[in-house]
Structure formats: structure tokens, C-alpha cells
Write an enzyme that holds these catalytic residues in place. Sequence first.
Site, PDB file in Angstrom:
ATOM      1  N   CYS A   2       0.872  -1.170   0.000  1.00  0.00           N
ATOM      2  CA  CYS A   2       0.000   0.000   0.000  1.00  0.00           C
ATOM      3  C   CYS A   2       0.910   1.220   0.000  1.00  0.00           C
ATOM      4  O   CYS A   2       2.126   1.092   0.134  1.00  0.00           O
ATOM      5  CB  CYS A   2      -0.821   0.038   1.279  1.00  0.00           C
ATOM      6  SG  CYS A   2      -1.755  -1.476   1.568  1.00  0.00           S
ATOM      7  N   ARG A  27       1.237   1.866  -5.862  1.00  0.00           N
ATOM      8  CA  ARG A  27       1.487   0.826  -4.858  1.00  0.00           C
ATOM      9  C   ARG A  27       0.225   0.056  -4.478  1.00  0.00           C
ATOM     10  O   ARG A  27       0.292  -0.952  -3.778  1.00  0.00           O
ATOM     11  CB  ARG A  27       2.076   1.457  -3.594  1.00  0.00           C
ATOM     12  CG  ARG A  27       3.366   2.184  -3.818  1.00  0.00           C
ATOM     13  CD  ARG A  27       3.883   2.747  -2.516  1.00  0.00           C
ATOM     14  NE  ARG A  27       4.197   1.694  -1.578  1.00  0.00           N
ATOM     15  CZ  ARG A  27       5.341   1.028  -1.540  1.00  0.00           C
ATOM     16  NH1 ARG A  27       6.292   1.329  -2.397  1.00  0.00           N
ATOM     17  NH2 ARG A  27       5.539   0.071  -0.664  1.00  0.00           N
ATOM     18  N   TRP A  75      -3.804  -1.805  -1.253  1.00  0.00           N
ATOM     19  CA  TRP A  75      -3.889  -3.029  -2.060  1.00  0.00           C
ATOM     20  C   TRP A  75      -4.233  -4.115  -1.059  1.00  0.00           C
ATOM     21  O   TRP A  75      -3.424  -4.462  -0.196  1.00  0.00           O
ATOM     22  CB  TRP A  75      -2.557  -3.324  -2.738  1.00  0.00           C
ATOM     23  CG  TRP A  75      -2.600  -4.473  -3.688  1.00  0.00           C
ATOM     24  CD1 TRP A  75      -3.034  -4.461  -4.979  1.00  0.00           C
ATOM     25  CD2 TRP A  75      -2.173  -5.822  -3.426  1.00  0.00           C
ATOM     26  NE1 TRP A  75      -2.921  -5.712  -5.531  1.00  0.00           N
ATOM     27  CE2 TRP A  75      -2.397  -6.571  -4.606  1.00  0.00           C
ATOM     28  CE3 TRP A  75      -1.642  -6.481  -2.312  1.00  0.00           C
ATOM     29  CZ2 TRP A  75      -2.099  -7.926  -4.705  1.00  0.00           C
ATOM     30  CZ3 TRP A  75      -1.355  -7.827  -2.421  1.00  0.00           C
ATOM     31  CH2 TRP A  75      -1.576  -8.534  -3.603  1.00  0.00           C
ATOM     32  N   ASN A 101       1.168  -0.320   5.921  1.00  0.00           N
ATOM     33  CA  ASN A 101       1.526  -1.035   4.686  1.00  0.00           C
ATOM     34  C   ASN A 101       2.264  -2.294   5.117  1.00  0.00           C
ATOM     35  O   ASN A 101       3.297  -2.205   5.761  1.00  0.00           O
ATOM     36  CB  ASN A 101       2.440  -0.144   3.837  1.00  0.00           C
ATOM     37  CG  ASN A 101       3.102  -0.904   2.704  1.00  0.00           C
ATOM     38  OD1 ASN A 101       2.540  -1.863   2.192  1.00  0.00           O
ATOM     39  ND2 ASN A 101       4.290  -0.471   2.302  1.00  0.00           N
ATOM     40  N   GLY A 102       1.719  -3.458   4.787  1.00  0.00           N
ATOM     41  CA  GLY A 102       2.375  -4.704   5.175  1.00  0.00           C
ATOM     42  C   GLY A 102       1.369  -5.721   5.668  1.00  0.00           C
ATOM     43  O   GLY A 102       0.168  -5.596   5.411  1.00  0.00           O
ATOM     44  N   GLU A 494       7.679 -12.329 -21.856  1.00  0.00           N
ATOM     45  CA  GLU A 494       7.456 -10.954 -21.407  1.00  0.00           C
ATOM     46  C   GLU A 494       6.352 -10.290 -22.233  1.00  0.00           C
ATOM     47  O   GLU A 494       5.510  -9.563 -21.693  1.00  0.00           O
ATOM     48  CB  GLU A 494       8.785 -10.176 -21.487  1.00  0.00           C
ATOM     49  CG  GLU A 494       8.721  -8.693 -21.173  1.00  0.00           C
ATOM     50  CD  GLU A 494       8.243  -8.365 -19.761  1.00  0.00           C
ATOM     51  OE1 GLU A 494       8.096  -9.267 -18.935  1.00  0.00           O
ATOM     52  OE2 GLU A 494       7.970  -7.172 -19.512  1.00  0.00           O
ATOM     53  N   LYS A 498       2.934  -8.781 -20.631  1.00  0.00           N
ATOM     54  CA  LYS A 498       2.504  -7.387 -20.828  1.00  0.00           C
ATOM     55  C   LYS A 498       1.058  -7.340 -21.300  1.00  0.00           C
ATOM     56  O   LYS A 498       0.264  -6.537 -20.818  1.00  0.00           O
ATOM     57  CB  LYS A 498       3.370  -6.657 -21.863  1.00  0.00           C
ATOM     58  CG  LYS A 498       4.752  -6.236 -21.487  1.00  0.00           C
ATOM     59  CD  LYS A 498       4.839  -5.116 -20.476  1.00  0.00           C
ATOM     60  CE  LYS A 498       4.769  -5.619 -19.076  1.00  0.00           C
ATOM     61  NZ  LYS A 498       5.981  -6.049 -18.433  1.00  0.00           N
ATOM     62  N   GLU A 501      -1.443  -8.499 -18.395  1.00  0.00           N
ATOM     63  CA  GLU A 501      -1.629  -7.670 -17.210  1.00  0.00           C
ATOM     64  C   GLU A 501      -2.321  -6.343 -17.496  1.00  0.00           C
ATOM     65  O   GLU A 501      -2.998  -5.819 -16.616  1.00  0.00           O
ATOM     66  CB  GLU A 501      -0.316  -7.466 -16.448  1.00  0.00           C
ATOM     67  CG  GLU A 501       0.732  -6.630 -17.155  1.00  0.00           C
ATOM     68  CD  GLU A 501       1.999  -6.447 -16.323  1.00  0.00           C
ATOM     69  OE1 GLU A 501       1.926  -6.437 -15.094  1.00  0.00           O
ATOM     70  OE2 GLU A 501       3.059  -6.303 -16.942  1.00  0.00           O
ATOM     71  N   HIS A 517       4.397 -29.439 -29.272  1.00  0.00           N
ATOM     72  CA  HIS A 517       4.182 -30.417 -28.197  1.00  0.00           C
ATOM     73  C   HIS A 517       2.887 -30.124 -27.434  1.00  0.00           C
ATOM     74  O   HIS A 517       2.731 -30.568 -26.302  1.00  0.00           O
ATOM     75  CB  HIS A 517       5.384 -30.421 -27.250  1.00  0.00           C
ATOM     76  CG  HIS A 517       6.649 -30.847 -27.932  1.00  0.00           C
ATOM     77  ND1 HIS A 517       6.888 -32.140 -28.314  1.00  0.00           N
ATOM     78  CD2 HIS A 517       7.723 -30.126 -28.361  1.00  0.00           C
ATOM     79  CE1 HIS A 517       8.062 -32.222 -28.911  1.00  0.00           C
ATOM     80  NE2 HIS A 517       8.587 -30.997 -28.958  1.00  0.00           N
ATOM     81  N   LYS A 616       2.357  -2.135  -7.971  1.00  0.00           N
ATOM     82  CA  LYS A 616       3.708  -2.062  -8.544  1.00  0.00           C
ATOM     83  C   LYS A 616       4.703  -2.972  -7.833  1.00  0.00           C
ATOM     84  O   LYS A 616       5.494  -3.644  -8.469  1.00  0.00           O
ATOM     85  CB  LYS A 616       4.184  -0.603  -8.492  1.00  0.00           C
ATOM     86  CG  LYS A 616       5.519  -0.359  -9.163  1.00  0.00           C
ATOM     87  CD  LYS A 616       5.416  -0.485 -10.654  1.00  0.00           C
ATOM     88  CE  LYS A 616       6.741  -0.322 -11.344  1.00  0.00           C
ATOM     89  NZ  LYS A 616       6.729  -0.939 -12.677  1.00  0.00           N
TER      90      LYS A 616
HETATM   91  C1  AGP Z   1       5.466  -6.754 -14.617  1.00  0.00           C
HETATM   92  O1  AGP Z   1       5.006  -5.820 -15.508  1.00  0.00           O
HETATM   93  C2  AGP Z   1       5.044  -6.570 -13.228  1.00  0.00           C
HETATM   94  N1  AGP Z   1       5.075  -5.261 -12.760  1.00  0.00           N
HETATM   95  C3  AGP Z   1       5.610  -7.606 -12.262  1.00  0.00           C
HETATM   96  O2  AGP Z   1       5.640  -8.858 -12.872  1.00  0.00           O
HETATM   97  C4  AGP Z   1       7.002  -7.285 -11.652  1.00  0.00           C
HETATM   98  O3  AGP Z   1       7.999  -7.420 -12.608  1.00  0.00           O
HETATM   99  C5  AGP Z   1       7.222  -8.219 -10.468  1.00  0.00           C
HETATM  100  O4  AGP Z   1       6.233  -8.006  -9.514  1.00  0.00           O
HETATM  101  C6  AGP Z   1       8.592  -8.050  -9.854  1.00  0.00           C
HETATM  102  O5  AGP Z   1       8.762  -6.764  -9.350  1.00  0.00           O
HETATM  103  P1  AGP Z   1      10.181  -6.220  -8.963  1.00  0.00           P
HETATM  104  O6  AGP Z   1      10.990  -6.162 -10.196  1.00  0.00           O
HETATM  105  O7  AGP Z   1       9.920  -4.876  -8.380  1.00  0.00           O
HETATM  106  O8  AGP Z   1      10.768  -7.173  -7.975  1.00  0.00           O
END
Ligand code: AGP
Length: 621
Positions: A2, A27, A75, A101-102, A494, A498, A501, A517, A616
Site C-alpha cells: 500500500c 502501490r 492493495w 503497509n504490510g 514478457e 505485458k 496484465e 508439443h 507495482k
Molecule cells: C510486470 O510488468 C510486473 N510489474 C511484475 O511482474 C514485476 O515485474 C514483479 O512483480 C517483480 O517486481 P520487482 O521487479 O519490483 O521485484
Amino acid sequence: MCGIVGYIGKREAYPIILEGLKRLEYRGYDSAGIALYDGSDIKLSKTKGKVADLEAKAATEINTSGTLGIGHTRWATHGVPNDVNSHPHYSNSGNLVIIHNGIIENYESLKKELLKRGYTFESDTDTEVLINLIEDVKTNENVKTNENVKLGKAVQIALNQVVGAYAIAVFDKNKPNEIVVAKLGSPLAIGIGDEEFFIASDASPFLEYTKKAIYLEDEEMAIISRKKGIKIRKIKNDALVDPYIQELQINLEQIEKGGYEHFMLKEIHEQPNAIKDTYRGRLRAKEGIIKMSGIDDNLERILNANRIIVVACGTSWHAGLVSEYIFENLARIPVEVEYASEFRYRNPVITEQDVVIAISQSGETADTLAAIKLAKSKGAFVFGVCNVVGSTISRETHAGAYTHAGPEIGVASTKAFTTQITVLTLIALKLAKEKGTISNSQFHMHLQELELIPDKVKKALKSDSHIKMIADIYKDAKNCLYLGRGYNFPVALEGALKLKEISYIHAEGYPAAEMKHGPIALIDEQMPVFVIATKKGHYEKVVSNIQEIKSRSGKIIAIVTEGDEDVKYIADHVIEVPDTIESLTPLLTTIPLQLLSYHIAVMLDRNVDQPRNLAKSVTVE
Ligand code: AGP
């Protein structure tokens, strides 16, 4: 995870906290709340939804004046996102208020005890348990000592009973000249102004007011007093800590959109400069030198490693996967790439001869952090690749290298990925040179090519309108397949991540040869298949895979090397990227896939920078 913000000083707290929450929305953004003190009482407003919803609600619900306040953007971990579970939370007496936060892992047992003692709970959160624990401690200590125990003391005693992670800010309406903050596992920065103090999960909420900041260390707490300033103590043994005041290097422009519609788009376009910033001062192509103090200072240890274990999550894990190809190919060091979340619970074999590379944009990801701690406990040397300066992971590792990508605010990682690959490439090249596994001419050629990458990324970005047109054709697809081989297999993963998400379209990344396969059964005329088919590496093999898709009526969108004439005749669409050496192709092939996801998400009216259910940095397991 958060975002938390707080203010105590001479100004009106409300606009500072509200703007700060907007900057920290990356966050978490499922609910938001604020508590202010106006000299007579606490005024609290909170709601499910975004900070903009809070703004609308608070304007009608409370008088927003007051020079002390705390705010939260959430979050959800414990309890669904709703008004009641939103922070701040009151204690039962209504005297204390908290943002957190936590996660408090032992909250259930603490709650049971408090229930027995007559406490009641409105929400399902662990945070409401914590504030009542603080209240309970305070009440008991008052009786025990026959005097009014200070809030800081009560917070400290309570936190010593807590298992979990936290960054908290608490205030007491009967002691409205101070805010007590504490940290373990979640970040907490204190901005120091002129007779005013700012509290935040990162420095962005107070950048325009002060560049002086203290980052609390784990297991530290601070009593921030309007009159007496800051006092920092160790939570465990009460020892006083000398505050280390840092001069911040980031500025406001770096955390603003700068004319782009979304942070993600801005960050995609920042990649040429971000990559340059990553190798600036490290790469001296003409002289054939790579200087990286984290590697130079630990060269023997790293060179003598039996193997490298990469631990990371999400996009950072994909960058790690690219590095497996680079390290093994160039430096001939065996590499294992592990999801941090699996590694930490797998009882892995780790020896003192292992070097662990932990990759994390935020430097706060809980699983990556736990993997680091495990590796350290087994005697491995741990090297961090982080973007956020001063983050927990950068401090927990034995040595490291920053990516210097600048703040990445869009939840979908873009420039973090390419700059992580850049750092990892520099390390691999340096080790290859030291080990003699690369010839001088190959080494020089790699350095020169790396220096050309920013301009080539710029060129790749120029395909934007062509990519937008392709996005429009495939935006309504229900499923997509992404294929690549070798260095570009992780790019396929990747690309699929993208799309998933930010557009919520189901997508799978696969090594191109694995298609036959299983996934080939999915292919029909409804299935767009994005294939990375650049000239180097296994080009002919990939072309064969494209033929296989074609003969099953799949729609092919191929990322090809500039001037490619072969794939053009088979694929439905091609997107060109400049030519480069094979190991550097991921830095270019990833660009069109980022743009494609971005445009599809915009066309589908998704919240690009804050996709649903995500945040994030994932500071919970
Ligand atoms: C990818 O677009 C995401 N934001 C997510 O997969 C991210 O890479 C992952 O949570 C790891 O985060 P970090 O690099 O801050 O450790």
C-alpha cells in the site's frame, strides 16, 4: 502493499496528503483514506476505490483543515476492498488512528486475545488488530506505571509482539503534536522540511517541499514531533539511532507524465535514455573497459563461482532468463533462473561457492527478499540488480548494480526490463573478458553494439503507428500466443505478460519449438500468434515454426530484422526492428511488444497504469 503518506507542520495537511496519495497509487489502488487533526478532533474519511473517489467523498464528508494528518492507498491483503476495511483505522476508544503497509502475520492470535479483553472489531483487517494492540498496551502500561505512557513507548511494546511486515504511522488525538512511525520490511521515508515533516512510502509525495530525507531501516521507529523534531530508536532494544539524512537526487519531472497520456507510454519512450543511463560511466567502448564497482570489488568471489543462481519475480524473472543465455554463452558460467517464490520454499541446494543474483525493479518484492535471506544464510554471495536506490534489496545484498532507469510508475514494467538486461549484459561481458571466454574482437564488438542500442531502440519506437494499426485488428482476440527461441524466448514470455496484465486478454509465451508439443492444438483462424523471428540465432527454425502456424490458419504477426524479405511473404503482418548482434536482440524485440500491449489496452479502455488487482511492488508473499 500500500502507499502511506503523513504530514506534520505549519501547512494544511490535506492537499499535501491527497497529492502524495495520487503519486503513490502505483502501490495499490483499491481503496483510500485520510485522517486529519484540526486542533480539536480527528476527522476521518475513507472509501473503496481510488484516491479520486476519496477526494470526492472527503470534500462532502469532513472539514479538511488541519496541519497534521495521515493518508493511505490500499492493495487489499486481509479483507476485501470496501469502505470499512480501508485505512486509516481507529482504536476502540477513538483516540488512536493508524495507517499500515504490510501484513501482521500473527494477527489472528493477537485478535483472539484482544477479543477476550473486550475489544471489538469493525473490519477484517490485521491493521485494526494492531491499533487496538497498541491501545491495549498503552492502557495496561498506564495502570502498571500509574502515569500516562507515551504513544511511542506503546507502539514499541506492541510491535515487539508482532510477527510480519509493516510501515506504520500512528497518532493520538490526545497528543496531537506528534506522529509515530515504524518500519519492518516495508519502506518508509521521512522528508525533513523547515519545522515540518513528511512521511511516505517513497520520496515522491514530498519532492517539491524538501530534498532531505531519512529512510528508516528495518526494526526502527521514529517519533516525529512538531516541537522536538525526530527521534529514531531501535524497536527491539530502544537504542537511539543517529539519523542519516540523505540529499535526494530525483526531481519532480521524473515522476510526472511529461505530456504522455500514460506513465507506461512515457516509460516505453524513455528506454533509449534509460539504457544509456544504465551503461553511462560503466561502459567505455573505445578503451574496451567495463567498470562496475560491485563486480570489481568482488571479482575473485564471482569468478570462482560454481554457478550463478538468478532469483526474481515477474518481468524481472524474464530479464533473469535472458541473462541465462548471456552468461552461459559469453562467460561460460552455469546459470539457474528461479522464481524467488519457489526457490525460497524449495529447500534448494545452495553452497558457499554459489553467486546469487537477485533482480528487482522496486527492490521491495517480498519473495525476492526472502530468497536473498535464504541464500545469505547458506553462505552464498548475493548480488542485487535493483532500480530503486536505497531499496531494501539493495541494502540486503552483499554488492550490486543499480539499473539507473529512473522512477518506473506504470505498474507494467517496461524500462526496468531493458535496463536490467543492459546491466546483466555488462556483467556477463566483464566476466567473460576476465575469464578469457570471449575473444578481444568479440568483446569490443559487443561493447560497440551496446553503445548503438539506444539509437536502435529509438528507431524501433518509430513503428508506433504501424503497431497501433495491428493492435486495432487484434484487440478483440480472446487468446494470443507469443513464440520465440533462444534469447527471444524470454521476450515471448514478457510480451505475453505485458498483454495479460494490462489488457486482460489471455496470452501464453512459449519457446517456438515447444509449440508442436501441445499449444499447436489451439491454433485456428481466431488465434493471433506473435513470433519473434529476427535474423540471428535460430532464424530458419523459427521460419519453419511460422509455416506450421500458417498451415493451420493462425494469424501471424512477426517481429523481424529490418529488410527481412522471407517472413514478409508468410506472415500476416511484420514489424521491423534494427539489426544487432544476437545477444542484444531482446533489447529491441521487446519494444514492439510493449507498444502493442499498450495500444490494445488503451483501445479496450483499460486502466493502463493501474491494471485491476495489481500493484507495482508485491511486498506480500
Ligand atoms: C510486470 O510488468 C510486473 N510489474 C511484475 O511482474 C514485476 O515485474 C514483479 O512483480 C517483480 O517486481 P520487482 O521487479 O519490483 O521485484
